[in-house]
Write a protein that holds these residues in place. Structure first.
Motif, PDB file in Angstrom:
ATOM      1  N   LYS A   1       5.440  -2.032  -9.824  1.00 56.93           N
ATOM      2  CA  LYS A   1       4.316  -2.663  -9.140  1.00 56.93           C
ATOM      3  C   LYS A   1       3.768  -3.853  -9.904  1.00 56.93           C
TER       4      LYS A   1
ATOM      5  N   ARG B   1       5.548   4.427   1.853  1.00 58.99           N
ATOM      6  CA  ARG B   1       6.106   5.646   2.480  1.00 58.99           C
ATOM      7  C   ARG B   1       6.951   5.313   3.697  1.00 58.99           C
TER       8      ARG B   1
ATOM      9  N   SER C   1       0.840  -1.196   0.000  1.00 57.18           N
ATOM     10  CA  SER C   1       0.000   0.000   0.000  1.00 57.18           C
ATOM     11  C   SER C   1       0.873   1.242   0.000  1.00 57.18           C
ATOM     12  N   GLU C   2       0.296   2.361  -0.392  1.00 59.80           N
ATOM     13  CA  GLU C   2       1.051   3.616  -0.426  1.00 59.80           C
ATOM     14  C   GLU C   2       1.596   3.964   0.958  1.00 59.80           C
TER      15      GLU C   2
END
Length: 143
Positions: free
Chosen positions: A57, A32, A27-28
């Motif tokens: 991805k 991060r 996930s983003e």
């Protein structure tokens, strides 16, 4: 800490700028977090991770052509002196292709920093596999 300035001829007081290349379907938010941890690791070795990150991805470990083209575009612009990867195989699993990529990067003055070993990697077949004495012994044995 690696003496990057000596290896790359950088001016005193400057640190090389790096671009992160990673394979991830996370996930983003998790990406991060990983980027933040990677920035800290890089700083301990005198490398400043830039704002640009290229993320492959794809559903498998084969690199998407668009991702590698984006990485190459960033390198040709000359803003980065280092590619940071978790493992060299994040770039490609094919040793021949990997060696060619490393040679091309070196030609434009770019090095690859591998997080799994915390080392700069230059040559796929020799570096990190055995010392030169062992290699010479092996060559003599098969000659």
């Amino acid at each position: 800490m690696c003496d990057f300035k000596r290896n790359f001829g950088e001016a005193e007081g400057t640190m090389p700028s790096a671009i992160l290349f990673m394979n991830s379907n996370k996930s983003e938010r998790n990406i991060r977090k990983k980027i933040a941890k990677t920035k800290e690791k890089c700083l301990t070795h005198g490398i400043v991770l830039g704002h640009d990150v290229v993320i492959n991805k794809g559903p498998d470990r084969d690199i998407d052509r668009d991702a590698i083209n984006m990485l190459i575009s960033f390198l040709l612009e000359g803003e980065y002196q280092v590619i940071v990867v978790d493992r060299l195989t994040d770039l490609t699993n094919d040793l021949s292709d990997l060696e060619e990529l490393l040679k091309d990067a070196e030609r434009v003055g770019v090095k690859v920093f591998e997080l799994s070993t915390m080392q700069f990697r230059n040559h796929v077949y020799l570096e990190g596999t055995m010392d030169m004495d062992s290699l010479m012994d092996l060559i003599r044995m098969w000659s």
